[in-house]
Design an enzyme around this catalytic site. Sequence first.
Site, mmCIF file in Angstrom:
data_model
loop_
_atom_site.group_PDB
_atom_site.id
_atom_site.type_symbol
_atom_site.label_atom_id
_atom_site.label_comp_id
_atom_site.label_asym_id
_atom_site.label_seq_id
_atom_site.Cartn_x
_atom_site.Cartn_y
_atom_site.Cartn_z
ATOM 1 N N LYS A 156 10.190 3.900 133.414
ATOM 2 C CA LYS A 156 10.641 2.504 133.636
ATOM 3 C C LYS A 156 12.161 2.453 133.605
ATOM 4 C CE LYS A 156 7.286 -0.875 132.012
ATOM 5 N NZ LYS A 156 7.056 -2.026 131.173
ATOM 6 N N LYS A 172 8.966 6.637 130.018
ATOM 7 C CA LYS A 172 7.814 5.871 130.514
ATOM 8 C C LYS A 172 7.890 5.679 132.032
ATOM 9 C CE LYS A 172 8.026 2.299 127.318
ATOM 10 N NZ LYS A 172 7.655 0.904 126.951
HETATM 11 N N1 C2G Z 1 2.471 -8.951 128.215
HETATM 12 C C1 C2G Z 1 1.590 -10.055 128.265
HETATM 13 N N2 C2G Z 1 1.530 -10.809 129.400
HETATM 14 C C2 C2G Z 1 2.303 -10.490 130.470
HETATM 15 C C3 C2G Z 1 3.190 -9.396 130.412
HETATM 16 C C4 C2G Z 1 3.251 -8.642 129.263
HETATM 17 O O1 C2G Z 1 0.894 -10.333 127.295
HETATM 18 N N3 C2G Z 1 2.184 -11.259 131.567
HETATM 19 C C5 C2G Z 1 2.496 -8.136 127.006
HETATM 20 C C6 C2G Z 1 2.118 -6.687 127.257
HETATM 21 O O2 C2G Z 1 0.757 -6.531 127.299
HETATM 22 C C7 C2G Z 1 2.760 -5.986 126.075
HETATM 23 C C8 C2G Z 1 3.992 -6.845 125.809
HETATM 24 O O3 C2G Z 1 3.806 -8.058 126.512
HETATM 25 O O4 C2G Z 1 1.884 -5.996 124.975
HETATM 26 C C9 C2G Z 1 5.243 -6.170 126.285
HETATM 27 O O5 C2G Z 1 5.050 -5.818 127.638
HETATM 28 P P1 C2G Z 1 6.118 -4.859 128.336
HETATM 29 O O6 C2G Z 1 7.443 -5.368 128.136
HETATM 30 O O7 C2G Z 1 5.710 -4.612 129.736
HETATM 31 O O8 C2G Z 1 5.936 -3.558 127.481
HETATM 32 P P2 C2G Z 1 5.462 -2.123 127.933
HETATM 33 O O9 C2G Z 1 6.419 -1.528 128.863
HETATM 34 O O10 C2G Z 1 4.077 -2.255 128.404
HETATM 35 O O11 C2G Z 1 5.604 -1.282 126.599
HETATM 36 O O12 C2G Z 1 4.354 1.734 123.254
HETATM 37 C C10 C2G Z 1 3.949 0.629 124.023
HETATM 38 C C11 C2G Z 1 4.980 0.243 125.006
HETATM 39 O O13 C2G Z 1 6.208 0.118 124.410
HETATM 40 C C12 C2G Z 1 4.585 -0.998 125.740
#
Ligand code: C2G
Length: 502
Positions: A60, A58
């Site tokens: 990341k 990703k």
């Molecule tokens: N999230 C949120 N509010 C934030 C930050 C994150 O609601 N301020 C939510 C994101 O929208 C996501 C979840 O928390 O649904 C996890 O976010 P991340 O850890 O950033 O996950 P990500 O890297 O976006 O991975 O296959 C999908 C991926 O694995 C998503």
Amino acid sequence: MNGRISTLRAVNSNEKTILTYGTFDLFHIGHLNLLRKLRRLGTRLIVGVSTDEFNAVKGKRTIIPYEQRAKIVASVKYVDEVFPERNWEQKRADIARFAADVFAMGDDWVGKFDELSDVCEVLYVPRTKDISTTEIKTALIQHASHCRLDVIRASERLHGIRQDVGEVAKESVEAKKVGSHPTIAERVSVTRDEVIYAYRFLLERDPENEAVIRDHLKLPNWMELRKRFINSAEFRARHLPKYFGCIPVHDVDVSISEEDFDRLLKHVQASWEILGREKPHWSVLTQDAYLPQNIDSNMKRFFETGEGGITVLNQAASRAKRALPKDGACVELGCGVGRVTFALARLFRYVTGIDISYSHLSLAESYKKNNHIENVSLVLMDSLKTLEDLPSFDFFYSTIVLQHNPPPLIHRMLRIIFNKLNSGGMAYFQIPVAREGYSFSINGYLSSIDPRKTMEMHIFPQVYLFKLLEEYGLRLLDIQRDNAAGQNFHSLTMLVEKCTRA
Ligand code: C2G
């Protein structure tokens, strides 16, 4: 451990299972709010936590390793089960495996998983504003740099005190004698952070172990540290252009049978169709910003790079003191999603964009329609005959395309292109002509074809290229070394003109 962390409860009929995914690095209130909101949607919440390997895919890099992130999420009272998310494709199987009723994500993913709505309800819930892992990381780095500034200020203060007590006076008298005076920065010893930052910023990796860090900590100051890194073989290999004068002749097949040509073409087609379906914009410009999950917010920037390509082209023409045949017909080979095509369309009377991948072309077609672009036609190249059947044209354009084709295909396509170019017409193309250790044997290649390995990199030796230019009466107007194929390639971008036959 099979990666699943659960509070194991039997699934019954009035169970409503919610499924979600995330990295959950530096777990924060945004994550917590999301999990609480999702748990309220049902009776069971199951969370796929991205593994470190998948996050690398990703683009990341997490601070907290998968094992700990999974444990943290599993310990949240709203969460019933946690399992590893290893790739993009597993979601459909997971929905079936957990009998999920709802697939839900934060709204930064809105629309990205709609295709799952045939197997369960797909929901996007509002994110928590003003908090994200990225923001926390930035704040940490800022904090760290503040601390560092504090250290420097403290050492300046210390220097002042020592000056007061006359210690430094003696030294500065000595230094004056030999005409140099040690600056504050030279007197501040190297810190562990500086060593780690030097690895990350200059070598794009972390130090391999504590021993190497300790070794660098012996250096008197950060200037010596920087000097050591910049003079290192690794830094030079990564950042300094290679000298290609001494590379040996490349052993490359260009003449092959018709049957092998078809196999080559089919393979390249299959590879680019996969890329066109999975990550069309990234396959054109391999930057994270153009990955599917990021392209929407970077689409404008993506097409602006096409304009950039035209600027460089115009510079080549002006260096050659030549006017481009703008009233003529232009052909672009490997137009992809139209990144440069539509910029060329603002320069030439008419542009034909050709590509081997239907999935790329269909995106270009919709862009063309949405922007009402009339003077462009898009052509799917399903065989070499497509090129052979083209009407002759006045200008040929192709950059970051030929490099992805095996040499026999480059050879054949350039032959057809150079032949179809009108006298007085011009061709502008980028092509890698050397890479240390490269060779191409058709049998070796065909026996090791791997359709999953989608983006291949090839070269076309100068000797064959110059032969073709000569054979088709093409005069070199401008040639530049470029970095389009990366550090390890000797790549050239050239503007040539077809001499008018007497
Ligand atoms: N999230 C949120 N509010 C934030 C930050 C994150 O609601 N301020 C939510 C994101 O929208 C996501 C979840 O928390 O649904 C996890 O976010 P991340 O850890 O950033 O996950 P990500 O890297 O976006 O991975 O296959 C999908 C991926 O694995 C998503």
